[in-house]
Design an enzyme around this catalytic site. Sequence first.
Site, mmCIF file in Angstrom:
data_model
loop_
_atom_site.group_PDB
_atom_site.id
_atom_site.type_symbol
_atom_site.label_atom_id
_atom_site.label_comp_id
_atom_site.label_asym_id
_atom_site.label_seq_id
_atom_site.Cartn_x
_atom_site.Cartn_y
_atom_site.Cartn_z
ATOM 1 N NE ARG A 1 -4.281 -1.583 0.652
ATOM 2 C CZ ARG A 1 -5.346 -1.086 1.281
ATOM 3 N NH1 ARG A 1 -5.408 0.168 1.610
ATOM 4 N NH2 ARG A 1 -6.350 -1.853 1.563
ATOM 5 N NE ARG B 1 -9.709 8.252 -2.749
ATOM 6 C CZ ARG B 1 -11.010 8.447 -2.797
ATOM 7 N NH1 ARG B 1 -11.526 9.316 -3.638
ATOM 8 N NH2 ARG B 1 -11.815 7.779 -1.994
ATOM 9 N NE ARG C 1 -6.726 6.051 2.702
ATOM 10 C CZ ARG C 1 -7.572 5.225 3.313
ATOM 11 N NH1 ARG C 1 -8.746 5.646 3.689
ATOM 12 N NH2 ARG C 1 -7.216 3.981 3.562
ATOM 13 C CE1 TYR D 1 -13.310 -6.106 2.252
ATOM 14 C CE2 TYR D 1 -11.866 -7.828 1.424
ATOM 15 C CZ TYR D 1 -12.099 -6.776 2.285
ATOM 16 O OH TYR D 1 -11.145 -6.401 3.183
ATOM 17 C CG ASP E 1 -8.977 -2.219 -4.035
ATOM 18 O OD1 ASP E 1 -8.403 -1.615 -3.118
ATOM 19 O OD2 ASP E 1 -9.789 -3.144 -3.825
HETATM 20 O O1 CP3 Z 1 0.020 -1.418 -2.528
HETATM 21 C C1 CP3 Z 1 -0.316 -0.463 -3.259
HETATM 22 O O2 CP3 Z 1 0.091 0.710 -3.103
HETATM 23 C C2 CP3 Z 1 -1.195 -0.760 -4.464
HETATM 24 C C3 CP3 Z 1 -2.565 -0.419 -4.316
HETATM 25 C C4 CP3 Z 1 -3.507 -1.277 -3.479
HETATM 26 C C5 CP3 Z 1 -4.703 -0.732 -2.949
HETATM 27 N N1 CP3 Z 1 -5.411 -1.766 -2.411
HETATM 28 C C6 CP3 Z 1 -5.119 0.672 -3.031
HETATM 29 C C7 CP3 Z 1 -6.173 1.172 -2.121
HETATM 30 C C8 CP3 Z 1 -3.473 -2.645 -3.181
HETATM 31 C C9 CP3 Z 1 -2.401 -3.693 -3.460
HETATM 32 C C10 CP3 Z 1 -4.696 -2.934 -2.507
HETATM 33 C C11 CP3 Z 1 -5.052 -4.288 -2.061
HETATM 34 C C12 CP3 Z 1 -6.272 -4.491 -1.283
HETATM 35 N N2 CP3 Z 1 -7.483 -3.855 -1.396
HETATM 36 C C13 CP3 Z 1 -6.417 -5.496 -0.287
HETATM 37 C C14 CP3 Z 1 -5.348 -6.497 0.095
HETATM 38 C C15 CP3 Z 1 -4.302 -5.895 0.949
HETATM 39 C C16 CP3 Z 1 -4.739 -5.519 2.347
HETATM 40 O O3 CP3 Z 1 -4.552 -4.336 2.668
HETATM 41 O O4 CP3 Z 1 -5.212 -6.378 3.067
HETATM 42 C C17 CP3 Z 1 -7.724 -5.407 0.218
HETATM 43 C C18 CP3 Z 1 -8.326 -6.278 1.299
HETATM 44 C C19 CP3 Z 1 -8.389 -4.364 -0.503
HETATM 45 C C20 CP3 Z 1 -9.807 -3.926 -0.370
HETATM 46 C C21 CP3 Z 1 -9.889 -2.525 0.072
HETATM 47 N N3 CP3 Z 1 -9.579 -1.442 -0.714
HETATM 48 C C22 CP3 Z 1 -10.295 -2.057 1.330
HETATM 49 C C23 CP3 Z 1 -10.723 -2.931 2.502
HETATM 50 C C24 CP3 Z 1 -10.235 -0.660 1.289
HETATM 51 C C25 CP3 Z 1 -10.685 0.288 2.348
HETATM 52 C C26 CP3 Z 1 -9.714 0.355 3.456
HETATM 53 C C27 CP3 Z 1 -8.789 1.500 3.255
HETATM 54 O O5 CP3 Z 1 -7.586 1.335 3.398
HETATM 55 O O6 CP3 Z 1 -9.329 2.585 2.959
HETATM 56 C C28 CP3 Z 1 -9.735 -0.286 0.015
HETATM 57 C C29 CP3 Z 1 -9.476 1.082 -0.482
HETATM 58 C C30 CP3 Z 1 -8.100 1.387 -0.996
HETATM 59 N N4 CP3 Z 1 -7.357 0.574 -1.813
HETATM 60 C C31 CP3 Z 1 -7.379 2.591 -0.787
HETATM 61 C C32 CP3 Z 1 -6.174 2.467 -1.483
HETATM 62 C C33 CP3 Z 1 -5.085 3.496 -1.620
HETATM 63 C C34 CP3 Z 1 -7.875 3.790 -0.019
HETATM 64 C C35 CP3 Z 1 -8.979 4.424 -0.782
HETATM 65 C C36 CP3 Z 1 -8.915 5.920 -0.872
HETATM 66 O O7 CP3 Z 1 -7.918 6.513 -1.340
HETATM 67 O O8 CP3 Z 1 -9.936 6.514 -0.524
#
Ligand code: CP3
Length: 330
Positions: free
Chosen positions: A15, A28, A19, A140, A65
Site C-alpha cells: 500500500r 485522489r 493516503r 467482500y 485494488d
Molecule cells: O500497494 C499499493 O500501493 C497498491 C494499491 C492497493 C490498494 N489496495 C489501493 C487502495 C493494493 C495492493 C490494494 C489491495 C487491497 N485492497 C487489499 C489487500 C491488501 C490488504 O490491505 O489487506 C484489500 C483487502 C483491498 C480492499 C480494500 N480497498 C479495502 C478494505 C479498502 C478500504 C480500506 C482502506 O484502506 O481505505 C480499500 C481502499 C483502498 N485501496 C485505498 C487504497 C489506496 C484507499 C482508498 C482511498 O484513497 O480513498
Amino acid sequence: MKGIQTEVPPVWVMRQAGRYLPEYRALREKAGGFLDLCYTPEFAIEATLQPIKRFGFDAAILFSDILVIPDALGRSVRFDAGHGPQLDPMSIDDIDGLEPENIINHLKPVLEAVEGIRSDLPADTSLLGFCGAPWTVATYMIAGHGTPDQAPARIFAHQYPEAFERLLNIIAKCSAEYLVAQFRAGADAVQIFDSWASVLDQDQFEKWCTRPVKKIVELVRREIDNAPIIGFPKGIGSFYQDYRSHTDIDMMGLDWAMPMSFAKKLQEQGPVQGNLDPTRLIAGGRALDEGVDVILEQLGNGPLVFNLGHGITPQTPIVHVEQMLKRIRG
Ligand code: CP3
C-alpha cells in the site's frame, strides 16, 4: 524473487501509494472517486510512481485494488468517502449472473496503466502486478463490505460448498487471466493478496485458500514461463509451513505475528518478504529501529525482500518511512 541475494535487501511497502502521502491525497481529490483513479491510466500511473519518486523503493506496485475483479464481473463496487468498499451482497442465485467473459475488456485501462508505468519506471525498479486471492475477494463479494471475521462468507461456504466452489473457480480463472495480461503489459512479478486467509479452519483452508491459489499459479504459468509469484496469506500461523509447497508460489509474504525462528525456517524453504509490524512505522523512534534490526539480523543473510507485515496506514508519518529506509540501506 529468484533468491539471488544482494548486500542490502530490496525494499518496498504494501500500500505504498496511499493516503499517508500528501501528493496521493491531492491526486485522489482531483480524480474524484477511488475507482476513477484506478480506471484512468494517467492517474493510476501517477499514483504508482509517487512513492518511487519520493522514496526510491526498489519495486513499484501497480495502483489499483483487489476489488476491480468483482467490479469487472458486474458486482458494482463503490468506494464512498469515509467507508470501506461497498458491493451489492451476493446470494447463491447471483453466481450464474456473473460476467466472466468480458473482464479483460473492463480492465483495459488498468493494463494500459501497467504499460505506461513500465515505460516511465527506471530500468532497475521492478514492477509488481497483483490480484486478490479468491477467498479474500469472495469475502467482500458475499458480505458486500468488510467485516471483522468474514462470518458471512464462512457461513455461506459451509451452507453451500458446491456453489461456493463455483464462485471461487470463477474468481480464480478471471484472476489468472488478469495476471497474465499484467505480465504481458510489463509486470515483472505479481503478488496474490490473501488478507483474510487466517479465519479458516484446516479443512476450509485447504479448500478455499491454497487450492484456488494453486489454480491461479498453474493457469498463469501455462501462459508465462516461470512467472514469478509472491503469495501473501496474512496471519495463517503454522499453516505457513506448507503454503509454499501446496500453492507453488515463489516468494512467501510474512506477517509480523510469528516467532522469528519460524520465519527463518520458512526462509530455508525459499525467498521471503516482510515482515515489519506497520505500527512500528507509525510509532517511529526506537520501536522502528529495533523492528528493522531484528528482521535484518534474523533474515538478512538469506533471500529477503524487506516489507511490512501488512499495508502502510494513513496515519504513518513520512519521516518514519525515511528513517526505515536509512536504517535498511545504512
Ligand atoms: O500497494 C499499493 O500501493 C497498491 C494499491 C492497493 C490498494 N489496495 C489501493 C487502495 C493494493 C495492493 C490494494 C489491495 C487491497 N485492497 C487489499 C489487500 C491488501 C490488504 O490491505 O489487506 C484489500 C483487502 C483491498 C480492499 C480494500 N480497498 C479495502 C478494505 C479498502 C478500504 C480500506 C482502506 O484502506 O481505505 C480499500 C481502499 C483502498 N485501496 C485505498 C487504497 C489506496 C484507499 C482508498 C482511498 O484513497 O480513498
